[in-house]
Write an enzyme that holds these catalytic residues in place. Structure first.
Site, PDB file in Angstrom:
ATOM      1  N   ARG A 237       0.860  -1.177   0.000  1.00 26.08           N
ATOM      2  CA  ARG A 237       0.000   0.000   0.000  1.00 26.08           C
ATOM      3  C   ARG A 237       0.902   1.234   0.000  1.00 26.08           C
ATOM      4  NH1 ARG A 237      -3.505  -2.869  -1.431  1.00 26.08           N
ATOM      5  NH2 ARG A 237      -5.616  -3.127  -0.573  1.00 26.08           N
ATOM      6  N   GLU A 266      -4.307   7.909  -4.757  1.00 26.69           N
ATOM      7  CA  GLU A 266      -4.584   7.228  -6.016  1.00 26.69           C
ATOM      8  C   GLU A 266      -5.928   7.702  -6.563  1.00 26.69           C
ATOM      9  OE1 GLU A 266      -4.312   2.990  -5.494  1.00 26.69           O
ATOM     10  OE2 GLU A 266      -2.240   3.086  -4.753  1.00 26.69           O
ATOM     11  N   HIS A 285      -1.723   0.773  -9.966  1.00 29.06           N
ATOM     12  CA  HIS A 285      -2.296  -0.208  -9.040  1.00 29.06           C
ATOM     13  C   HIS A 285      -2.875  -1.397  -9.814  1.00 29.06           C
ATOM     14  CE1 HIS A 285      -4.017  -0.566  -4.715  1.00 29.06           C
ATOM     15  NE2 HIS A 285      -3.738  -1.761  -5.214  1.00 29.06           N
TER      16      HIS A 285
END
Length: 323
Positions: A237, A266, A285
């Protein structure tokens, strides 16, 4: 009468049909401007929620007094207050296992791309700069035979260890909450303190879940322990790393580079300093982002939700206290 669920992640036609055969489905498109408002309107009377990437705070949960289960299409559960859900008697499920190998593929792809400067040099060729044989200014660094340091030896960490040891002849170092003798036996891995791992590894791969103890785990001090030729790979993360400290280390070439699939914010802002650095490979991601894996994750979430709503223990229960 069918129970009601709120769906806020698109499903394949087959999975949607499976859901609709057993429960009443209200679809909410969270990408639309009125997505959150429509979700709030749909929560009263909802017995289940199925989706991902939504922070379910207490204000939202207060709108759903009949809620029984939240089926998250993810392995990470940092978007949820597990204690609050448990207090309310709401089950939380996730989708482990099905994304392990794909996410490990992503981690190793970032490792290789950063080490061999694949993205940078592909762009260099595309821009017409390849006019002669390459010299040392464009060389990368080897991966085979190097030291692979894995921070977090769970399912994904072990999958990375297997790739490194069996595929590239790497010496595997790892740090986790406790030693894993089976990993050591399988891959010749060596358990280290975090500081020792950072000081020895040529590649440092982060696979830990985000928690109070791992937020900011890699900061200026830790980056300072890494070898100047080392590369950091983060598929955990974004908040596991102090992003400002990482940018500073990369700008100063304190470490060789970074392969990053996760970020503090993000989507990553277009003006992020990370995107101005030629020693960074940044991906959006994509850890589990393959057609096969995302379908498997969604199927797992559907199975979890339907089991919970039928009074069974769901296969991947996160919240404690249920039999």
């Amino acid at each position: 009468m069918k129970k009601r669920i709120v769906l806020y992640k698109r499903l394949s036609e087959g999975l949607l049909a499976q859901l609709q055969a057993q429960v009443e489905v209200t679809w909410v498109d969270m990408a639309k401007p009125d997505g959150l408002a429509r979700l709030r309107d749909a929560l009263p009377g909802a017995h289940g929620l199925l989706g991902a990437s939504l922070r379910l705070d207490s204000a939202l949960l207060d709108l759903a007094p009949q809620l029984e289960v939240v089926a998250s299409v993810s392995v990470g559960v940092d978007n949820y207050d597990i204690n609050d859900l448990h207090r309310r008697g709401v089950m939380l499920t996730n989708t482990p296992d099905v994304l392990t190998e794909t996410t490990a593929d992503t981690g190793f792809a970032l490792l290789l791309a950063t080490a061999r400067r694949v993205v940078e040099l592909a762009g260099w060729v595309r821009d017409g700069h390849w006019q002669a044989s390459l010299g040392p200014a464009h060389f990368g660094t080897d991966v085979h035979g190097k030291r692979l340091g894995i921070v977090g030896m769970g399912r994904i960490g072990e999958a990375l260890a297997r790739r490194g040891a069996a595929g590239f002849g790497m010496q595997v170092l790892y740090h986790s909450q406790r030693p894993k003798p089976q990993v050591e036996a399988r891959y010749g891995a060596r358990y280290c303190t975090l500081d020792a791992l950072l000081g020895e590894a040529d590649y440092v791969c982060l696979t830990v879940p985000l928690s109070a103890s791992t937020e900011g785990l890699i900061g200026a001090r830790e980056l300072g322990l890494m070898k100047p030729e080392a590369i950091l790979v983060n598929i955990a993360r974004g908040r596991v790393v102090d992003e400002a400290a990482l940018i500073k280390a990369l700008r100063a070439r304190r470490i060789r580079g970074a392969g990053l699939d996760v970020f503090v914010q993000e989507p990553l802002a277009q003006d992020s300093p990370l995107l101005q650095l030629d020693n960074v490979v940044a991906t959006p991601h994509i850890g589990s982002a393959t057609h096969e894996t995302r379908e498997a994750m969604a199927r797992c979430a559907v199975d979890n939700l339907l089991a919970a709503l039928s009074g069974q223990r769901p296969p991947n229960l996160v919240t404690p206290g249920y039999i």
